[in-house]
Design a protein around this motif. Structure first.
Motif, PDB file in Angstrom:
ATOM      1  N   GLU A   4       0.877  -1.171   0.000  1.00  0.00           N
ATOM      2  CA  GLU A   4       0.000   0.000   0.000  1.00  0.00           C
ATOM      3  C   GLU A   4       0.912   1.217   0.000  1.00  0.00           C
ATOM      4  N   ILE A   5       0.737   2.120  -0.962  1.00  0.00           N
ATOM      5  CA  ILE A   5       1.643   3.254  -1.115  1.00  0.00           C
ATOM      6  C   ILE A   5       0.869   4.564  -1.097  1.00  0.00           C
ATOM      7  N   HIS A   6       0.943   5.255   0.019  1.00  0.00           N
ATOM      8  CA  HIS A   6       0.393   6.605   0.192  1.00  0.00           C
ATOM      9  C   HIS A   6       1.395   7.384   1.037  1.00  0.00           C
ATOM     10  N   SER A   7       1.408   8.697   0.898  1.00  0.00           N
ATOM     11  CA  SER A   7       2.373   9.466   1.686  1.00  0.00           C
ATOM     12  C   SER A   7       2.132   9.321   3.182  1.00  0.00           C
ATOM     13  N   THR A   8       0.875   9.085   3.575  1.00  0.00           N
ATOM     14  CA  THR A   8       0.568   8.955   4.999  1.00  0.00           C
ATOM     15  C   THR A   8       0.749   7.538   5.528  1.00  0.00           C
ATOM     16  N   LEU A   9       0.749   6.539   4.648  1.00  0.00           N
ATOM     17  CA  LEU A   9       0.922   5.159   5.094  1.00  0.00           C
ATOM     18  C   LEU A   9       1.482   4.296   3.971  1.00  0.00           C
ATOM     19  N   ILE A  10       2.618   3.652   4.283  1.00  0.00           N
ATOM     20  CA  ILE A  10       3.247   2.713   3.353  1.00  0.00           C
ATOM     21  C   ILE A  10       3.419   1.409   4.115  1.00  0.00           C
ATOM     22  N   LYS A  11       2.745   0.345   3.664  1.00  0.00           N
ATOM     23  CA  LYS A  11       2.813  -0.910   4.415  1.00  0.00           C
ATOM     24  C   LYS A  11       2.625  -2.114   3.506  1.00  0.00           C
ATOM     25  N   LEU A  12       3.163  -3.232   3.954  1.00  0.00           N
ATOM     26  CA  LEU A  12       2.973  -4.484   3.244  1.00  0.00           C
ATOM     27  C   LEU A  12       1.537  -4.955   3.391  1.00  0.00           C
ATOM     28  N   GLN A  13       1.016  -5.539   2.316  1.00  0.00           N
ATOM     29  CA  GLN A  13      -0.311  -6.138   2.331  1.00  0.00           C
ATOM     30  C   GLN A  13      -0.172  -7.567   1.806  1.00  0.00           C
ATOM     31  N   PRO A  14      -1.056  -8.456   2.195  1.00  0.00           N
ATOM     32  CA  PRO A  14      -0.990  -9.827   1.654  1.00  0.00           C
ATOM     33  C   PRO A  14      -1.188  -9.826   0.141  1.00  0.00           C
ATOM     34  N   TYR A  15      -0.515 -10.733  -0.518  1.00  0.00           N
ATOM     35  CA  TYR A  15      -0.715 -10.903  -1.958  1.00  0.00           C
ATOM     36  C   TYR A  15      -2.109 -11.470  -2.217  1.00  0.00           C
ATOM     37  N   GLN A  16      -2.779 -10.921  -3.219  1.00  0.00           N
ATOM     38  CA  GLN A  16      -4.092 -11.442  -3.623  1.00  0.00           C
ATOM     39  C   GLN A  16      -3.992 -11.899  -5.064  1.00  0.00           C
ATOM     40  N   SER A  17      -4.483 -13.092  -5.330  1.00  0.00           N
ATOM     41  CA  SER A  17      -4.269 -13.718  -6.638  1.00  0.00           C
ATOM     42  C   SER A  17      -4.870 -12.940  -7.800  1.00  0.00           C
ATOM     43  N   GLN A  18      -5.881 -12.089  -7.531  1.00  0.00           N
ATOM     44  CA  GLN A  18      -6.477 -11.361  -8.652  1.00  0.00           C
ATOM     45  C   GLN A  18      -5.606 -10.198  -9.108  1.00  0.00           C
ATOM     46  N   LYS A  19      -4.570  -9.869  -8.334  1.00  0.00           N
ATOM     47  CA  LYS A  19      -3.648  -8.830  -8.770  1.00  0.00           C
ATOM     48  C   LYS A  19      -2.941  -9.301 -10.037  1.00  0.00           C
ATOM     49  N   GLU A  20      -2.752  -8.383 -10.973  1.00  0.00           N
ATOM     50  CA  GLU A  20      -2.115  -8.764 -12.220  1.00  0.00           C
ATOM     51  C   GLU A  20      -0.791  -8.050 -12.429  1.00  0.00           C
ATOM     52  N   GLY A  21      -0.147  -7.704 -11.341  1.00  0.00           N
ATOM     53  CA  GLY A  21       1.170  -7.092 -11.439  1.00  0.00           C
ATOM     54  C   GLY A  21       1.153  -5.839 -12.277  1.00  0.00           C
ATOM     55  N   LEU A  22       1.962  -5.824 -13.325  1.00  0.00           N
ATOM     56  CA  LEU A  22       2.119  -4.623 -14.132  1.00  0.00           C
ATOM     57  C   LEU A  22       1.120  -4.521 -15.273  1.00  0.00           C
ATOM     58  N   THR A  23       0.172  -5.422 -15.360  1.00  0.00           N
ATOM     59  CA  THR A  23      -0.749  -5.360 -16.498  1.00  0.00           C
ATOM     60  C   THR A  23      -1.739  -4.210 -16.357  1.00  0.00           C
TER      61      THR A  23
END
Length: 198
Positions: free
Chosen positions: A76-95
């Protein structure tokens, strides 16, 4: 361009702090040993601040892409909060690149942003804040201007002109892609809010 040392440092910090860190807190950690990757004065004036911010977010998006491609995690990338999140299979990376990710992965945005551009954005931002507008992150505004291939000092009339051209080009009824039309609409709404007087 890759910043392997910075990406490794970010991977280490994010794994140590699962609750996440703000951008400012990340800079504090990255300025100290054992990392010492940013100078103590890297946030001292607007152009340096922008450049440091860009390098940090570029590396965060590179790391995020790597994690997604290898199905390790998401970030998760925001100026107020940057943190790891669990991988979710529907994510398609750079597509499916969002506007911000595309902005930060393009080094031309680092090299072509001048001190004047940064000052202009800050002036518009504080003017809008003083008039009670909603708070909008400057990086989102810059990315939206970049999406429409406009200078940061463009006015609402110029934005509307390009927006209409893009909507005609990307509208599904005209053979365009729904996702591109939605991205065009979102970027236009952001700039309209940013540039409109309340």
């Amino acid at each position: 361009m890759r910043h392997a040392n910075l990406e490794n440092a970010l991977a280490s910090i994010l794994s140590q702090y699962p609750e996440g860190k703000s951008e400012y807190e990340l800079f504090g950690l990255l300025q100290q040993a054992p990392f010492a990757l940013f100078d103590k004065n890297c946030l001292s004036e607007p152009l340096l601040l922008f450049q440091s911010h860009f390098v940090l977010f570029h590396s965060l998006y590179q790391l995020r892409s790597l994690y997604l491609n290898e199905q390790i995690a998401d970030i998760e990338i925001h100026s107020t909060l940057i943190k790891l999140q669990p991988y979710q299979s529907q994510k398609e990376g750079l597509t499916e690149l969002d506007s911000l990710q595309a902005y930060y992965l393009d080094w031309r945005n680092f090299s072509t942003t001048s001190g004047h551009d940064v000052e202009q954005l800050l002036t518009q931002f504080w003017t809008a804040m003083g008039k009670g507008s909603v708070s909008i992150a400057l990086d989102e505004v810059k990315a939206a201007f970049q999406y429409f291939e406009l200078d940061v000092d463009s006015d609402l009339r110029q934005v509307k002109t390009v927006y209409r051209k893009y909507q005609h080009l990307h509208h599904p009824d005209k053979g365009g892609e729904t996702q591109k039309a939605q991205q065009t609409e979102a970027n236009f709404n952001l700039l309209k809010t940013y540039l409109s007087q309340p």
